[in-house]
Design a protein around this motif. Sequence first.
Motif, PDB file in Angstrom:
ATOM      1  N   SER A  69       0.908  -0.987  -0.178  1.00  0.00           N
ATOM      2  CA  SER A  69       0.284  -0.151  -0.049  1.00  0.00           C
ATOM      3  C   SER A  69       0.959   1.140  -0.280  1.00  0.00           C
ATOM      4  O   SER A  69       0.083   1.927  -0.697  1.00  0.00           O
ATOM      5  N   GLU A  70       2.011   1.278   1.391  1.00  0.00           N
ATOM      6  CA  GLU A  70       2.929   2.372   1.052  1.00  0.00           C
ATOM      7  C   GLU A  70       4.129   2.702  -0.552  1.00  0.00           C
ATOM      8  O   GLU A  70       3.525   3.653  -0.954  1.00  0.00           O
ATOM      9  N   ILE A  71       4.165   1.466  -0.985  1.00  0.00           N
ATOM     10  CA  ILE A  71       4.762   1.690  -2.679  1.00  0.00           C
ATOM     11  C   ILE A  71       3.790   2.081  -3.634  1.00  0.00           C
ATOM     12  O   ILE A  71       4.278   3.122  -4.384  1.00  0.00           O
ATOM     13  N   ARG A  72       2.401   1.602  -3.518  1.00  0.00           N
ATOM     14  CA  ARG A  72       1.132   2.091  -4.710  1.00  0.00           C
ATOM     15  C   ARG A  72       1.164   3.879  -4.170  1.00  0.00           C
ATOM     16  O   ARG A  72       0.850   4.488  -5.223  1.00  0.00           O
ATOM     17  N   VAL A  73       0.997   3.963  -2.720  1.00  0.00           N
ATOM     18  CA  VAL A  73       0.478   5.500  -2.820  1.00  0.00           C
ATOM     19  C   VAL A  73       1.909   6.284  -3.084  1.00  0.00           C
ATOM     20  O   VAL A  73       1.598   7.270  -3.640  1.00  0.00           O
ATOM     21  N   SER A  74       2.702   5.862  -2.986  1.00  0.00           N
ATOM     22  CA  SER A  74       4.179   6.549  -2.310  1.00  0.00           C
ATOM     23  C   SER A  74       4.466   6.430  -4.308  1.00  0.00           C
ATOM     24  O   SER A  74       4.658   7.908  -4.818  1.00  0.00           O
ATOM     25  N   LYS A  75       4.134   5.594  -5.591  1.00  0.00           N
ATOM     26  CA  LYS A  75       4.419   5.931  -6.995  1.00  0.00           C
ATOM     27  C   LYS A  75       3.530   7.172  -7.213  1.00  0.00           C
ATOM     28  O   LYS A  75       3.393   8.036  -8.273  1.00  0.00           O
ATOM     29  N   THR A  76       2.146   6.942  -6.932  1.00  0.00           N
ATOM     30  CA  THR A  76       1.343   8.035  -7.526  1.00  0.00           C
ATOM     31  C   THR A  76       1.696   9.587  -7.383  1.00  0.00           C
ATOM     32  O   THR A  76       1.419  10.472  -7.961  1.00  0.00           O
ATOM     33  N   LEU A  77       1.684   9.992  -5.433  1.00  0.00           N
ATOM     34  CA  LEU A  77       2.280  10.533  -5.025  1.00  0.00           C
ATOM     35  C   LEU A  77       3.705  11.319  -6.275  1.00  0.00           C
ATOM     36  O   LEU A  77       3.775  12.738  -6.322  1.00  0.00           O
ATOM     37  N   GLN A  78       4.659  10.269  -6.435  1.00  0.00           N
ATOM     38  CA  GLN A  78       5.844  10.609  -7.395  1.00  0.00           C
ATOM     39  C   GLN A  78       5.057  11.112  -8.962  1.00  0.00           C
ATOM     40  O   GLN A  78       5.809  11.830  -9.619  1.00  0.00           O
ATOM     41  N   LYS A  79       3.738  10.244  -9.542  1.00  0.00           N
ATOM     42  CA  LYS A  79       3.705  10.499 -10.453  1.00  0.00           C
ATOM     43  C   LYS A  79       2.650  12.275 -10.854  1.00  0.00           C
ATOM     44  O   LYS A  79       2.911  12.551 -11.640  1.00  0.00           O
ATOM     45  N   TYR A  80       1.445  11.769  -9.445  1.00  0.00           N
ATOM     46  CA  TYR A  80       1.194  13.849  -9.716  1.00  0.00           C
ATOM     47  C   TYR A  80       1.392  13.731  -7.722  1.00  0.00           C
ATOM     48  O   TYR A  80       1.220  13.928  -6.901  1.00  0.00           O
ATOM     49  N   PRO A  81       2.729  14.946  -7.772  1.00  0.00           N
ATOM     50  CA  PRO A  81       3.385  16.161  -6.803  1.00  0.00           C
ATOM     51  C   PRO A  81       2.916  16.619  -6.661  1.00  0.00           C
ATOM     52  O   PRO A  81       2.032  16.908  -7.286  1.00  0.00           O
ATOM     53  N   HIS A  82       3.603  16.790  -4.966  1.00  0.00           N
ATOM     54  CA  HIS A  82       2.307  18.248  -4.705  1.00  0.00           C
ATOM     55  C   HIS A  82       3.795  19.280  -4.060  1.00  0.00           C
ATOM     56  O   HIS A  82       3.836  18.518  -3.063  1.00  0.00           O
ATOM     57  N   SER A  83       3.535  20.774  -4.239  1.00  0.00           N
ATOM     58  CA  SER A  83       4.240  21.338  -3.389  1.00  0.00           C
ATOM     59  C   SER A  83       4.753  21.041  -1.542  1.00  0.00           C
ATOM     60  O   SER A  83       5.563  20.910  -0.868  1.00  0.00           O
ATOM     61  N   ASN A  84       3.456  21.041  -1.580  1.00  0.00           N
ATOM     62  CA  ASN A  84       2.721  20.680   0.432  1.00  0.00           C
ATOM     63  C   ASN A  84       3.200  19.247   0.847  1.00  0.00           C
ATOM     64  O   ASN A  84       2.421  18.844   1.653  1.00  0.00           O
ATOM     65  N   LEU A  85       3.832  18.115  -0.019  1.00  0.00           N
ATOM     66  CA  LEU A  85       3.735  16.354   0.690  1.00  0.00           C
ATOM     67  C   LEU A  85       5.575  16.470  -0.050  1.00  0.00           C
ATOM     68  O   LEU A  85       6.004  16.918  -1.205  1.00  0.00           O
ATOM     69  N   MET A  86       6.234  15.940   0.905  1.00  0.00           N
ATOM     70  CA  MET A  86       7.543  15.581   0.713  1.00  0.00           C
ATOM     71  C   MET A  86       7.939  14.528  -0.246  1.00  0.00           C
ATOM     72  O   MET A  86       6.990  13.385  -0.403  1.00  0.00           O
ATOM     73  N   LYS A  87       8.436  15.225  -1.128  1.00  0.00           N
ATOM     74  CA  LYS A  87       8.773  14.443  -2.889  1.00  0.00           C
ATOM     75  C   LYS A  87       9.876  13.275  -2.320  1.00  0.00           C
ATOM     76  O   LYS A  87      10.640  13.456  -1.877  1.00  0.00           O
ATOM     77  N   LEU A  88       9.000  11.800  -3.327  1.00  0.00           N
ATOM     78  CA  LEU A  88       9.758  10.175  -3.118  1.00  0.00           C
ATOM     79  C   LEU A  88      11.017  10.732  -4.106  1.00  0.00           C
ATOM     80  O   LEU A  88      10.205  11.354  -5.653  1.00  0.00           O
ATOM     81  N   LEU A  89      11.799  10.175  -4.216  1.00  0.00           N
ATOM     82  CA  LEU A  89      13.168  10.832  -5.704  1.00  0.00           C
ATOM     83  C   LEU A  89      12.919   9.416  -6.264  1.00  0.00           C
ATOM     84  O   LEU A  89      13.206   9.273  -7.658  1.00  0.00           O
ATOM     85  N   GLU A  90      13.224   8.143  -5.518  1.00  0.00           N
ATOM     86  CA  GLU A  90      13.283   6.723  -6.009  1.00  0.00           C
ATOM     87  C   GLU A  90      13.020   6.287  -5.032  1.00  0.00           C
ATOM     88  O   GLU A  90      12.800   5.994  -4.173  1.00  0.00           O
ATOM     89  N   MET A  91      12.760   4.736  -5.915  1.00  0.00           N
ATOM     90  CA  MET A  91      12.637   3.190  -5.124  1.00  0.00           C
ATOM     91  C   MET A  91      13.571   2.605  -5.011  1.00  0.00           C
ATOM     92  O   MET A  91      13.821   2.071  -6.683  1.00  0.00           O
TER      93      MET A  91
END
Length: 387
Positions: free
Chosen positions: A141-163
Amino acid sequence: MKRGGSLAFFDSEFSKQLLQKTERKKSNTPSKLQESNGELFSQSPLQVTLNTIPVDQFELYGLMRSNKQTKQNSPAISFNNMTTQTQLIQTTIKVFHEKYETIKILKENKQCQIVQCRNLFTKEYVVAKICTQYQSYEINSEIRVSKTLQKYPHSNLMKLLEMFTDKDTHIFIYEYMYGNTLFEYMQQKHLKLNESEIKAIFKQLLKALKHLHSHNIIHRDLKLDNIMFKTKGDIKSLKLIDFGYATFLSDTKNMNSRCGTPGYVAPEIYEESQPYNQLCDIYSLGAVVHILATGKRIYSSKLTPKEICELNKKNRYEISENLKCPLLYDLITQMLQDSNNRPSVDKCLIHPYFIKLSDLKNSQEHINQQIYELALPKFKNPFKSYQ
């Protein structure tokens, strides 16, 4: 002290757990709020907790030696040739350390470490969250959420660079946050923020939640320690962090879990028979903003953990007398209502608290002009000639 080069982060309690040769089956029981000596606590993979979920542990004996031999004997490694769990872990860790130098451990528990690292090529600092797969549905679940937020980033969410992932080891690389947590920021301010600071922080957090909720993601662990600043002293650089509890509304298995931090948890999460949704984040944010505005929690820290949990379940919070702003008082009390009456993030954003006084004045003047024109419609002057 600086650590670099070889597998530095294994010199810890985390490594001792991995080095034990054990065979444990993964538990399929959802993560729940646990009770120990009357104290309810959470089991977030990012937080050091009072107890931990059993995890699979692997034999890593000879890891350093095998990595050296690999470098000497073979310039390339094929994942297809990796057959054992230990070899898979070695490969992931090897690739990670070829790119990143570990500096120091920031936080750890038996499931994961949070490590400050530096990119060996760009020299930029990053944060690595290094996890073992303690329960597959949670880490997936964390991987899926992280991938979604990596695809759709937001300035007020900590940015995932890679996994970096393999069967049982998962490494999330996040941008480095040079500022402190919101809790530390408040301590520096002696728990007294001015109105403009409160409003700016509040609005940024609402925007972060709006982005999550627009993608059907719930954070489920919003609190002072999970809010940080990218730049020290700059409240506009605020970011929501820690997606260890985050899940999708559609993930029914994960939505059955009861999680969060007592004192911030929406009451409906305590009730296993009652479904909950993204409005649980609104409750947690209401509890956070109350602290920003008053310096006090909605459930007194003088109470025992068990007492806090009991009051939290029944939603018997207390609004501090330090909350002087009537509009903010109104919005916070709405956010802390039962889920059936709690406003969505969009409704919170259009609350009068966020409307400037000048805008209210201009709006009122516009309304008054419209009323005047309705009451006194303009007629053509019969004494004036028109072409």
